[in-house]
Design a protein around this motif. Structure first.
Motif, short mmCIF file in Angstrom:
data_model
loop_
_atom_site.label_atom_id
_atom_site.label_comp_id
_atom_site.label_asym_id
_atom_site.label_seq_id
_atom_site.Cartn_x
_atom_site.Cartn_y
_atom_site.Cartn_z
N GLN A 299 86.36 48.68 102.61
CA GLN A 299 87.56 49.50 102.49
C GLN A 299 87.41 50.42 101.29
N SER A 300 87.90 51.64 101.42
CA SER A 300 87.83 52.57 100.29
C SER A 300 88.65 52.04 99.12
N GLY A 301 88.24 52.41 97.90
CA GLY A 301 88.93 51.96 96.70
C GLY A 301 88.95 53.05 95.65
N LEU A 302 89.87 52.95 94.73
CA LEU A 302 89.99 53.93 93.65
C LEU A 302 88.71 53.93 92.81
N PHE A 303 88.13 55.10 92.60
CA PHE A 303 86.86 55.24 91.86
C PHE A 303 85.77 54.34 92.46
N THR A 304 85.75 54.23 93.76
CA THR A 304 84.86 53.41 94.61
C THR A 304 85.17 51.91 94.54
N GLY A 305 86.22 51.52 93.84
CA GLY A 305 86.56 50.10 93.78
C GLY A 305 85.62 49.34 92.86
N SER A 306 85.24 48.13 93.26
CA SER A 306 84.43 47.27 92.39
C SER A 306 82.93 47.48 92.62
N LEU A 307 82.14 46.91 91.74
CA LEU A 307 80.68 47.07 91.79
C LEU A 307 80.05 46.56 93.07
N LEU A 308 80.68 45.62 93.74
CA LEU A 308 80.08 45.09 94.96
C LEU A 308 79.89 46.17 96.01
N VAL A 309 80.72 47.22 95.97
CA VAL A 309 80.56 48.35 96.89
C VAL A 309 79.22 49.04 96.63
N ILE A 310 78.89 49.20 95.37
CA ILE A 310 77.64 49.85 94.99
C ILE A 310 76.46 48.98 95.42
N TYR A 311 76.57 47.68 95.22
CA TYR A 311 75.49 46.78 95.61
C TYR A 311 75.33 46.73 97.13
N LYS A 312 76.44 46.85 97.84
CA LYS A 312 76.35 46.86 99.30
C LYS A 312 75.65 48.12 99.79
N MET B 260 73.20 42.36 98.43
CA MET B 260 72.65 41.95 97.14
C MET B 260 73.79 41.69 96.15
N SER B 261 73.53 40.80 95.23
CA SER B 261 74.56 40.37 94.27
C SER B 261 73.97 40.35 92.87
N PHE B 262 74.70 40.97 91.91
CA PHE B 262 74.19 41.07 90.54
C PHE B 262 75.29 40.80 89.52
N THR B 263 74.86 40.39 88.34
CA THR B 263 75.70 40.41 87.14
C THR B 263 74.95 41.20 86.08
N LEU B 264 75.61 42.19 85.49
CA LEU B 264 74.99 42.99 84.43
C LEU B 264 75.20 42.31 83.09
N LEU B 265 74.11 42.14 82.36
CA LEU B 265 74.17 41.51 81.04
C LEU B 265 73.68 42.51 80.01
#
Length: 543
Positions: free
Chosen positions: A96-109, A383-388
């Motif tokens: 689903q579309s989200g404000l400013f692309t929503g959360s990072l999981l959209v980018i990873y998808k 894919m799933s990530f955590t940025l450190l």
């Protein structure tokens, strides 16, 4: 970027078991870990010429018009040119579309879709095009209208586009005034920390969003800017031109609605018999379709041989519903059980990229695919990530914290550390004082009871007051120690709010623009250089 495999707490038992190849394979068409699945799926698509499918050239024309408006990279035009070929296959995933692309999981998808298409193309020796499905037909505005950033004051700030409509229209159907975009961008600008990349990011947002007529259009423009150069084709499920192409499939879903209902109920029984909960509830009497009337997206049910919504706003016979479909295709919309079928009708889907929760609810569609004369595609976990970041990593090392510590026992580790800062042993002294007081005072109350019953009650009240006062002073002492270590406690808070904001995985909360503000727009290209993992693992990226 240094990338480290790391287990992450997940939310769907069925999705987890599918990814691990355990227990759940009978609920799906393909085994993720079967090395022959890719070729078998491609062969099935090649051989099944009679399956329901849209005219390829008409689809490419609609996609060409849509992407020319919002995602006009030469690489996207190249992908569309490839899609004209009947042998070209597709890897598709969406959100689903989200404000400013929503959360990072959209980018990873999106990154997963692109990688999967490239790898499949190399393995099969034929073109495979990446497609991102924007679920603009969804009407849950409250899920789409916000995103989050972490402020310098360690507040997980929610940025929200305030609602000005009834909340029942599809997200793509809600018009966003220019001033609403400008307000949202201004709030983000105020919230983001100053950085060397901030001006460039704000320029990008101001160049794309104020001209966008809807949240979905803004979402598409930003995804195009971030991933268009990788040939990622975008499609909005609420595009009226696309809906007209879907008419034959909607006709099938309406004409054979009872068969599809029975198929979804069979799948639901099988899921529950296997010991899992349904993620997408199959309900008796559900038509599994929406009808859009006066901008409102109404879920249809069957009652007394007619199609109705819960409030009785729409009451139509099957023939009347089919007639409305022919006159107004854009008045119809899928639900979570029929959307996968529509996606397969439009595209030759080799693989569908999904989150674990989505994988779980797709188990309910297997029989629906078969009823439609289709076959469920291969399901790939995104894919799933955590940025450190370096600062957070340094603080974790200083306090001896692992990722598991932060995820599983952060509160107890923090409390234990704070207790170690009680250099005078005050907490132990208070506990000793409370125990000795109780021991000394107990016989006093007993003797008072022998003297007069009322005095024993009074003594008990007195004991409780003194105990509360000791506890009050103990708590004040703890607060004093905490204030003396305030700077270090803020480091502890930053660790947790960086990795698990709002007690959720980072990828489900922060917007990518929070990340880009720190690392620059080139961060997306660096992300794309990471070796893909299409087996559902989680990884830490040390940025």
């Amino acid at each position: 970027m240094n990338v480290i495999p790391q287990a992450l707490r997940k939310g769907s038992a069925l999705g987890e078991d599918y990814v691990r190849g355990q227990h759940a394979q009978e609920l799906y068409e393909y085994d993720l870990r079967d090395g022959q699945s890719l070729r078998r799926r491609a062969e099935w698509l090649d051989a099944s010429r009679q399956r329901p499918r849209v005219d390829r050239n008409s689809l490419v024309e609609v996609l060409g018009d849509y992407n020319a408006r919002y995602n006009g990279s030469p690489e996207v035009k190249g992908s569309l040119e490839k899609l004209k070929d009947e042998r070209t296959l597709v890897v598709v995933g969406g959100q689903q579309s989200g404000l400013f692309t929503g959360s990072l999981l959209v980018i990873y998808k999106a990154a997963t879709i692109i990688h999967a298409a490239r790898l499949a193309s190399e393995e099969l020796g034929r073109d495979v095009v990446p497609v991102f499905w924007i679920a603009g037909e969804d009407h849950d505005w409250d899920e789409a209208d916000h995103t989050y950033v972490l402020t310098s004051e360690l507040e997980v700030r929610r940025l929200r586009m305030e609602s000005w409509h009834d909340g029942k229209s599809s997200v793509s159907g809600v018009k966003v005034p220019t001033e609403e975009w400008e307000k949202a961008i201004a709030e983000l600008e105020l919230t983001l920390a100053d950085s060397e990349y901030k001006a460039e990011i704000m320029e990008l947002l101001r160049s794309e969003l104020p001209q966008s007529l809807s949240l979905s259009e803004g979402f598409a423009r930003l995804l195009g800017r971030l991933f268009g150069r990788y040939g990622l084709v975008l499609v909005d499920s609420a595009d009226p031109a696309l809906r007209r192409l879907e008419t034959p499939m909607f006709e099938r879903l309406i004409e054979r609605n009872d068969e599809f209902e029975a198929a979804y109920l069979r799948a639901a029984e099988r899921i529950e018999a296997a010991g899992y909960e349904q993620q997408a509830q199959a309900v008796e009497g559900a038509a599994n379709l929406f009808y859009i009337q006066e901008g409102q997206r109404l879920l249809l049910y069957k009652q007394d041989g007619k199609f109705v919504d819960r409030r009785g706003t729409v009451i139509l016979t099957k023939e009347e519903l089919l007639e409305r479909l022919r006159r107004c295709p854009e008045c119809f919309s899928n639900n979570v059980l029929t959307r996968p079928l529509m996606q397969d009708y439009l595209f030759p889907v080799l693989q569908a990229v999904l989150g674990l929760g989505e994988i779980a609810y797709w188990a309910g569609t297997k029989d629906g695919f078969e009823t439609a004369g289709m076959q469920m595609p291969i399901l790939l976990p995104r894919m799933s990530f955590t940025l450190l970041d370096p600062s957070t990593k340094k603080h974790m090392e200083h306090y001896g914290l692992t990722f598991e510590d932060v995820m599983e026992r952060f509160g107890s580790r923090k409390e234990a550390w704070l207790a170690e800062q009680d250099k005078l042993g005050m907490d132990d002294l208070f506990e000793q004082a409370k125990a000795e007081f109780e021991q000394l005072y107990k016989p006093v109350i007993e003797r008072l009871g022998e003297l007069q019953a009322g005095l024993a009650n009074l003594g008990e009240i007195n004991r409780e007051k003194i105990a509360r006062q000791i506890a009050f002073l103990q708590e004040k002492t703890k607060q004093t120690i905490a204030r003396q270590n305030e700077a270090e406690l803020r480091r502890w808070d930053r660790i947790y709010k960086t990795l698990f904001p709002l007690d959720r995985p980072q990828e489900r909360v922060y917007t990518v623009f929070y990340v880009l503000n720190r690392y620059g727009l080139d961060w997306v290209d660096e992300l794309m250089k990471i070796e893909p993992d299409l087996n559902g693992g989680h990884r830490i990226i040390e940025a």
